[in-house]
Design a protein around this motif. Structure first.
Motif, PDB file in Angstrom:
ATOM      1  N   PHE A  15       0.790  -1.220   0.000  1.00  0.00           N
ATOM      2  CA  PHE A  15       0.000   0.000   0.000  1.00  0.00           C
ATOM      3  C   PHE A  15       0.828   1.279   0.000  1.00  0.00           C
ATOM      4  O   PHE A  15       0.293   2.344  -0.248  1.00  0.00           O
ATOM      5  N   GLY A  16       2.082   1.205   0.274  1.00  0.00           N
ATOM      6  CA  GLY A  16       2.892   2.410   0.359  1.00  0.00           C
ATOM      7  C   GLY A  16       3.851   2.538  -0.806  1.00  0.00           C
ATOM      8  O   GLY A  16       4.776   1.769  -0.930  1.00  0.00           O
ATOM      9  N   LYS A  49      14.597  25.460   1.862  1.00  0.00           N
ATOM     10  CA  LYS A  49      13.185  25.340   2.240  1.00  0.00           C
ATOM     11  C   LYS A  49      12.317  24.907   1.060  1.00  0.00           C
ATOM     12  O   LYS A  49      11.330  24.199   1.243  1.00  0.00           O
ATOM     13  N   TYR A  50      12.686  25.278  -0.162  1.00  0.00           N
ATOM     14  CA  TYR A  50      11.892  24.861  -1.323  1.00  0.00           C
ATOM     15  C   TYR A  50      12.128  23.394  -1.676  1.00  0.00           C
ATOM     16  O   TYR A  50      11.235  22.724  -2.183  1.00  0.00           O
ATOM     17  N   CYS A  51      13.321  22.889  -1.373  1.00  0.00           N
ATOM     18  CA  CYS A  51      13.591  21.454  -1.553  1.00  0.00           C
ATOM     19  C   CYS A  51      12.737  20.648  -0.588  1.00  0.00           C
ATOM     20  O   CYS A  51      12.122  19.644  -0.974  1.00  0.00           O
ATOM     21  N   LYS A  52      12.683  21.092   0.662  1.00  0.00           N
ATOM     22  CA  LYS A  52      11.869  20.407   1.666  1.00  0.00           C
ATOM     23  C   LYS A  52      10.397  20.450   1.287  1.00  0.00           C
ATOM     24  O   LYS A  52       9.689  19.438   1.409  1.00  0.00           O
ATOM     25  N   LYS A  53       9.933  21.601   0.820  1.00  0.00           N
ATOM     26  CA  LYS A  53       8.532  21.730   0.413  1.00  0.00           C
ATOM     27  C   LYS A  53       8.225  20.822  -0.780  1.00  0.00           C
ATOM     28  O   LYS A  53       7.192  20.166  -0.820  1.00  0.00           O
ATOM     29  N   PHE A  54       9.139  20.751  -1.744  1.00  0.00           N
ATOM     30  CA  PHE A  54       8.968  19.896  -2.916  1.00  0.00           C
ATOM     31  C   PHE A  54       8.877  18.430  -2.506  1.00  0.00           C
ATOM     32  O   PHE A  54       8.012  17.685  -2.974  1.00  0.00           O
ATOM     33  N   LEU A  59       6.713  15.216  -4.010  1.00  0.00           N
ATOM     34  CA  LEU A  59       7.283  13.871  -4.128  1.00  0.00           C
ATOM     35  C   LEU A  59       6.632  12.857  -3.183  1.00  0.00           C
ATOM     36  O   LEU A  59       6.842  11.666  -3.330  1.00  0.00           O
ATOM     37  N   SER A  60       5.817  13.316  -2.262  1.00  0.00           N
ATOM     38  CA  SER A  60       5.133  12.409  -1.340  1.00  0.00           C
ATOM     39  C   SER A  60       3.817  11.872  -1.913  1.00  0.00           C
ATOM     40  O   SER A  60       3.229  10.961  -1.341  1.00  0.00           O
ATOM     41  N   LYS A  61       3.376  12.417  -3.023  1.00  0.00           N
ATOM     42  CA  LYS A  61       2.116  11.974  -3.631  1.00  0.00           C
ATOM     43  C   LYS A  61       2.311  10.636  -4.339  1.00  0.00           C
ATOM     44  O   LYS A  61       3.229  10.472  -5.140  1.00  0.00           O
ATOM     45  N   LYS A  62       1.421   9.712  -4.063  1.00  0.00           N
ATOM     46  CA  LYS A  62       1.533   8.363  -4.604  1.00  0.00           C
ATOM     47  C   LYS A  62       1.548   8.372  -6.135  1.00  0.00           C
ATOM     48  O   LYS A  62       2.346   7.682  -6.758  1.00  0.00           O
ATOM     49  N   TYR A  63       0.695   9.166  -6.764  1.00  0.00           N
ATOM     50  CA  TYR A  63       0.643   9.192  -8.230  1.00  0.00           C
ATOM     51  C   TYR A  63       1.910   9.774  -8.838  1.00  0.00           C
ATOM     52  O   TYR A  63       2.323   9.376  -9.927  1.00  0.00           O
ATOM     53  N   VAL A  64       2.572  10.684  -8.130  1.00  0.00           N
ATOM     54  CA  VAL A  64       3.857  11.220  -8.598  1.00  0.00           C
ATOM     55  C   VAL A  64       4.931  10.144  -8.463  1.00  0.00           C
ATOM     56  O   VAL A  64       5.708   9.906  -9.390  1.00  0.00           O
ATOM     57  N   MET A  65       4.959   9.473  -7.317  1.00  0.00           N
ATOM     58  CA  MET A  65       5.936   8.404  -7.104  1.00  0.00           C
ATOM     59  C   MET A  65       5.765   7.292  -8.133  1.00  0.00           C
ATOM     60  O   MET A  65       6.751   6.786  -8.670  1.00  0.00           O
ATOM     61  N   ASN A  66       4.527   6.917  -8.403  1.00  0.00           N
ATOM     62  CA  ASN A  66       4.275   5.842  -9.366  1.00  0.00           C
ATOM     63  C   ASN A  66       4.780   6.209 -10.756  1.00  0.00           C
ATOM     64  O   ASN A  66       5.385   5.393 -11.443  1.00  0.00           O
ATOM     65  N   LYS A  67       4.546   7.450 -11.185  1.00  0.00           N
ATOM     66  CA  LYS A  67       5.001   7.896 -12.506  1.00  0.00           C
ATOM     67  C   LYS A  67       6.531   7.945 -12.556  1.00  0.00           C
ATOM     68  O   LYS A  67       7.141   7.486 -13.528  1.00  0.00           O
ATOM     69  N   LEU A  68       7.150   8.491 -11.509  1.00  0.00           N
ATOM     70  CA  LEU A  68       8.618   8.545 -11.460  1.00  0.00           C
ATOM     71  C   LEU A  68       9.208   7.135 -11.497  1.00  0.00           C
ATOM     72  O   LEU A  68      10.123   6.870 -12.278  1.00  0.00           O
ATOM     73  N   GLU A 116       0.874  18.649  -9.568  1.00  0.00           N
ATOM     74  CA  GLU A 116       0.292  18.681 -10.907  1.00  0.00           C
ATOM     75  C   GLU A 116       1.287  19.192 -11.947  1.00  0.00           C
ATOM     76  O   GLU A 116       1.400  18.654 -13.034  1.00  0.00           O
ATOM     77  N   ARG A 117       2.012  20.259 -11.596  1.00  0.00           N
ATOM     78  CA  ARG A 117       2.991  20.802 -12.540  1.00  0.00           C
ATOM     79  C   ARG A 117       4.133  19.817 -12.757  1.00  0.00           C
ATOM     80  O   ARG A 117       4.608  19.643 -13.872  1.00  0.00           O
ATOM     81  N   PHE A 118       4.585  19.166 -11.688  1.00  0.00           N
ATOM     82  CA  PHE A 118       5.681  18.215 -11.823  1.00  0.00           C
ATOM     83  C   PHE A 118       5.247  17.005 -12.650  1.00  0.00           C
ATOM     84  O   PHE A 118       5.987  16.535 -13.508  1.00  0.00           O
ATOM     85  N   LEU A 119       4.035  16.516 -12.424  1.00  0.00           N
ATOM     86  CA  LEU A 119       3.532  15.394 -13.205  1.00  0.00           C
ATOM     87  C   LEU A 119       3.424  15.775 -14.677  1.00  0.00           C
ATOM     88  O   LEU A 119       3.773  14.992 -15.561  1.00  0.00           O
TER      89      LEU A 119
END
Length: 129
Positions: A15-16, A49-54, A59-68, A116-119
């Motif tokens: 699941f993760g 701070k922008y790296c941490k925010k990113f 990068l914590s979104k499951k759909y972003v991780m799956n695409k990457l 959304e922009r990164f995807l």
């Protein structure tokens, strides 16, 4: 006890989604060649701070991780901790590079991006190939 622990680990892995960052540029290229994938290179800094925010919001979104994970071998290099090859800019983090498995840069970007922009960027760079 071992069966319970193994069962729990197996359930969490189902699941993760997660990104398996490589922290060595040359090792990342080796993996990319072996897996016939391109490379996503994220260059950041420990106090950025922008790296941490990113990392936290995108990068914590499951759909972003799956695409990457599906299309790229992810490499993360901190300018404070890792050896960064000279051909890459270290400042103005976060930096995003998209490379072939032999290290040729075919796209780059800089700054924080929403999920959304990164995807959208991930889909766009794959169309370059």
């Amino acid at each position: 006890m071992n069966k319970i622990l193994l069962s729990l680990l197996f359930t969490v892995s189902l699941f993760g989604a997660e990104l398996n960052w490589i922290h060595n540029y040359n090792k990342g290229l080796e993996v990319a060649k072996k897996e016939h994938k391109d490379v996503y290179l994220f260059i950041g800094a420990d106090a950025c701070k922008y790296c941490k925010k990113f990392k936290k919001t995108t990068l914590s979104k499951k759909y972003v991780m799956n695409k990457l994970n599906a299309d790229f071998v992810p490499i993360y290099l901190s300018r404070d901790q890792h050896k960064i090859p000279d051909k890459f800019e270290r400042y103005g983090a976060p930096r995003h590079y998209f490379l072939t498995s032999d290290g040729k840069i075919y796209d780059e970007d800089v700054g924080y991006m929403s999920p959304e922009r990164f995807l959208s960027l991930l889909k766009e760079v794959k169309s370059f190939k």
